[in-house]
Design a protein around this motif. Structure first.
Motif, PDB file in Angstrom:
ATOM      1  N   UNK A  24      62.875 -26.406  79.506  1.00 37.39           N
ATOM      2  CA  UNK A  24      61.703 -26.309  80.363  1.00 37.39           C
ATOM      3  C   UNK A  24      61.839 -27.239  81.561  1.00 37.39           C
ATOM      4  N   UNK A  25      60.959 -27.035  82.551  1.00 45.41           N
ATOM      5  CA  UNK A  25      60.875 -27.956  83.690  1.00 45.41           C
ATOM      6  C   UNK A  25      59.471 -28.547  83.733  1.00 45.41           C
ATOM      7  N   UNK A  26      59.338 -29.620  84.485  1.00 47.17           N
ATOM      8  CA  UNK A  26      58.043 -30.280  84.596  1.00 47.17           C
ATOM      9  C   UNK A  26      57.788 -30.647  86.045  1.00 47.17           C
ATOM     10  N   UNK A  27      56.527 -30.787  86.388  1.00 52.82           N
ATOM     11  CA  UNK A  27      56.143 -31.150  87.745  1.00 52.82           C
ATOM     12  C   UNK A  27      56.111 -32.676  87.860  1.00 52.82           C
ATOM     13  N   UNK A  28      56.743 -33.181  88.886  1.00 55.01           N
ATOM     14  CA  UNK A  28      56.782 -34.632  89.067  1.00 55.01           C
ATOM     15  C   UNK A  28      55.432 -35.213  89.463  1.00 55.01           C
ATOM     16  N   UNK A  29      54.537 -34.358  89.951  1.00 53.26           N
ATOM     17  CA  UNK A  29      53.251 -34.849  90.445  1.00 53.26           C
ATOM     18  C   UNK A  29      52.159 -34.794  89.381  1.00 53.26           C
ATOM     19  N   UNK A  30      52.077 -33.667  88.647  1.00 52.60           N
ATOM     20  CA  UNK A  30      50.945 -33.496  87.717  1.00 52.60           C
ATOM     21  C   UNK A  30      51.371 -33.424  86.261  1.00 52.60           C
ATOM     22  N   UNK A  31      52.690 -33.517  85.994  1.00 57.31           N
ATOM     23  CA  UNK A  31      53.234 -33.475  84.637  1.00 57.31           C
ATOM     24  C   UNK A  31      53.039 -32.141  83.940  1.00 57.31           C
ATOM     25  N   UNK A  58      47.721 -38.677  95.367  1.00 60.28           N
ATOM     26  CA  UNK A  58      46.690 -37.778  94.854  1.00 60.28           C
ATOM     27  C   UNK A  58      46.572 -37.905  93.337  1.00 60.28           C
ATOM     28  N   UNK A  59      45.436 -37.543  92.845  1.00 57.43           N
ATOM     29  CA  UNK A  59      45.210 -37.487  91.403  1.00 57.43           C
ATOM     30  C   UNK A  59      45.328 -36.024  90.979  1.00 57.43           C
ATOM     31  N   UNK A  60      46.607 -35.590  90.801  1.00 57.31           N
ATOM     32  CA  UNK A  60      46.856 -34.170  90.575  1.00 57.31           C
ATOM     33  C   UNK A  60      46.482 -33.743  89.168  1.00 57.31           C
ATOM     34  N   UNK A  61      45.996 -32.534  89.094  1.00 51.91           N
ATOM     35  CA  UNK A  61      45.699 -31.893  87.819  1.00 51.91           C
ATOM     36  C   UNK A  61      45.921 -30.396  87.951  1.00 51.91           C
ATOM     37  N   UNK A 115      45.957 -29.289  91.822  1.00 53.19           N
ATOM     38  CA  UNK A 115      44.876 -29.648  92.745  1.00 53.19           C
ATOM     39  C   UNK A 115      44.471 -31.091  92.486  1.00 53.19           C
ATOM     40  N   UNK A 116      44.182 -31.811  93.581  1.00 52.15           N
ATOM     41  CA  UNK A 116      43.751 -33.202  93.463  1.00 52.15           C
ATOM     42  C   UNK A 116      42.275 -33.251  93.083  1.00 52.15           C
ATOM     43  N   UNK A 117      41.969 -34.031  92.074  1.00 52.28           N
ATOM     44  CA  UNK A 117      40.580 -34.126  91.624  1.00 52.28           C
ATOM     45  C   UNK A 117      39.720 -34.966  92.554  1.00 52.28           C
ATOM     46  N   UNK A 163      54.522 -49.979 105.763  1.00 48.38           N
ATOM     47  CA  UNK A 163      54.159 -48.916 104.827  1.00 48.38           C
ATOM     48  C   UNK A 163      52.996 -49.357 103.946  1.00 48.38           C
ATOM     49  N   UNK A 164      51.953 -48.521 103.919  1.00 51.73           N
ATOM     50  CA  UNK A 164      50.801 -48.787 103.053  1.00 51.73           C
ATOM     51  C   UNK A 164      50.529 -47.516 102.243  1.00 51.73           C
ATOM     52  N   UNK A 165      50.498 -47.664 100.916  1.00 50.09           N
ATOM     53  CA  UNK A 165      50.196 -46.540 100.024  1.00 50.09           C
ATOM     54  C   UNK A 165      48.764 -46.683  99.538  1.00 50.09           C
ATOM     55  N   UNK A 166      47.977 -45.621  99.732  1.00 52.15           N
ATOM     56  CA  UNK A 166      46.559 -45.665  99.383  1.00 52.15           C
ATOM     57  C   UNK A 166      46.171 -44.386  98.631  1.00 52.15           C
ATOM     58  N   UNK A 167      45.077 -44.394  97.856  1.00 56.70           N
ATOM     59  CA  UNK A 167      44.579 -43.153  97.250  1.00 56.70           C
ATOM     60  C   UNK A 167      44.194 -42.162  98.343  1.00 56.70           C
TER      61      UNK A 167
END
Length: 509
Positions: A222-229, A188-191, A201-203, A133-137
């Motif tokens: 409230x709820x929050x997104x685990x990816x983009x907060x 991803x760099x979510x925003x 969307x990933x920047x 397993x390799x995690x990359x941008x």
């Protein structure tokens, strides 16, 4: 098969270390080596400073696994994107040749922070036979893996490594190339997606996907997104599977209904989702009597809240009092619900000839002519058996059983007071074959039940109770006689006067 590393591990580790130092030294300009501490250790890595300009953000390092640690025991490694040393922050821009070549137990490699990586040295992952397993941008250049021992293919990769073969039964072995494989995981760099609030969307790569909502453990509203907060308040709707609660249609978080004003049945509308639910309190109807429906023992009521109608009993309480050796029923009815819950009536007959009887009889208005009279003390008590004094807030109906032998057509109920007795509009009510005199009142005090005397009875001058009615009622017989006598005298005088005038005229003629 027996791994070749089983016999040459110490030699290979030493050669690998020397080769790494040599390659690092050859790949850096001479002027970069002039500074002290160009090499430093931090955690699982050794770093070589490749750029260190004062006051600049272009401070960079090249990284390799720190072989002061045992590389064969490491199963997980995270390559930092930056590293801090002597108060400066360096960006990791390169991995050395054979950087992880000795990490034969390495299973997962996290390179998610390596957004500034521009170079990976040759054989950096050689013999990493367990790496899966390799995690990359998300925008990582997989071309950097060329000649590193990792062969990429889309979202997967394979690693080639050599192992020593057993050979024929009587001969020596030979190196055989084997492969293992794994997959890439992208970060991803979510925003926020300005064009669609339901997704992010990933920047870096512009990929868009729906939010991954979970309950915000710091704020259950409230709820929050685990990816983009991203955060937003719940969107509530009644839970079809449980009428006691509502559920967020975005994240499925559920909670019990709350708020709202309970109706007559104890049900309220939830202020969060609008769903109807049963409250702990059962509520209650606000009944109002329909006056035209008041009967002998019941009436119809309408709830002012829900407009429901139903028939209800109007008897509040009952009592009895003695008269001439027989008990008379006295019933209290409260159709307008003006009395507190638990109100009772107490009735006591006033014995004929007693001091109290004579006192009340003396107070009774002397205009009454009666054949029979019964006196009662009527009192009200609340649920705590405290006497209710004075006037009550509204009118109630009292029913007094008519004694045997009394003429129900000649009855009156009188409230006896020191100042002025009060008469009521009475009605005859029959309940279970018993006749009652009914009247409406808002005051409780001594009462008189009177059977009025007929004309023949009043001429005798006394009542069956022994009372001299000629003293307690106007002398209507004597006054009539005087009036008739006076009229007769006047008429006679007129006739005589007319006769004298006629006679006088006749003599003159």
């Amino acid at each position: 098969m027996v791994s070749s590393k089983a016999t040459v591990k110490p030699v290979k580790a030493l050669l690998s270390s020397l080769l790494a130092v040599l390659l690092i030294t050859m790949s850096v300009p001479f002027t970069a080596m002039a500074a002290v501490d160009d090499f430093f250790e931090e955690g699982s890595f050794m770093f070589l400073v490749t750029s260190e300009e004062s006051g600049s953000e272009d401070c960079t390092v090249m990284a390799a696994f720190n072989e002061n640690l045992d590389p064969e025991t490491i199963t997980e490694i995270k390559v930092p994107g930056t590293v801090k040393h002597d108060g400066k922050i360096y960006s990791v821009t390169a991995l050395t040749n054979s950087a992880f070549g000795s990490c034969t137990s390495l299973k997962s490699l996290d390179m998610s922070e390596c957004t500034g990586l521009v170079s990976i040295g040759m054989s950096a992952f050689v013999d990493c036979e367990k790496l899966s397993s390799i995690t990359i941008p998300c925008n990582f250049n997989k071309g950097l893996f060329q000649d590193t021992g990792i062969v990429t293919s889309g979202d997967s990769f394979r690693i080639e490594y050599a192992s020593l073969g057993n050979g024929d039964e009587g001969g020596g072995g030979s190196d055989i190339t084997e492969t293992s494989g794994g997959t890439f995981t992208y970060v991803h760099n979510w925003g926020k997606d300005s064009s669609n609030a339901a997704q992010h969307k990933c920047s870096r790569c512009n990929k868009a996907e729906a939010h991954n909502w979970v309950i915000n453990d710091k704020n259950n509203a409230e709820h929050k997104c685990t990816e983009c907060s991203a955060k937003e308040r719940h969107t509530w709707q009644p839970d079809a599977g449980n009428p006691k609660q509502h559920k967020c249609k975005i994240c499925d978080y559920a909670e019990a209904h709350y708020g709202g004003e309970a109706n007559c049945g104890g049900k309220a509308k939830c202020v969060a989702c609008g769903g109807e639910y049963q409250t702990a309190a059962q509520g209650g109807h606000q009944w109002e009597v329909i006056p035209s429906t008041i009967g002998d023992v019941s009436a119809e009521y309408k709830c002012e809240t829900c407009k429901q109608t139903e028939e209800q009993s109007i008897n509040t309480d009952g009592s009895s009092a003695e008269y001439n050796g027989r008990k008379l029923n006295i019933i209290l009815q409260d159709p307008y619900k003006v009395l507190p819950d638990g109100t009772t009536i107490k009735s006591t007959s006033v014995e004929s000839g007693s001091e109290r009887y004579n006192e009340l009889l003396a107070q009774l208005d002397n205009t009454y002519k009666f054949e029979n009279i019964a006196l009662f003390e009527l009192e009200l008590f609340n649920a705590r058996q405290e006497k209710i004094s004075g006037e009550i807030a509204g009118k109630v109906r009292v029913l007094i059983q008519i004694p045997d032998g009394w003429d129900k057509n000649d009855l009156e109920a009188v409230l006896i007071t020191k100042d002025s007795d009060i008469n009521f509009e009475e009605s005859i009510i029959t309940i279970d074959g018993i006749n009652y005199l009914g009247f409406w009142t808002n005051h409780f005090s001594p009462y008189a039940l009177i059977e009025t005397a007929t004309e023949k009875e009043s001429d005798s001058g006394t009542s069956s109770e022994g009372r001299d009615t000629s003293k307690t009622s106007p002398a209507t017989g004597n006054s009539d006689f005087v009036l008739i006598s006076a009229l007769a005298a006047v008429s006679a005088s007129a006739v005589i006067f007319i006769y004298l005038i006629i006679e006088r005229k006749r003599k003159k003629a």
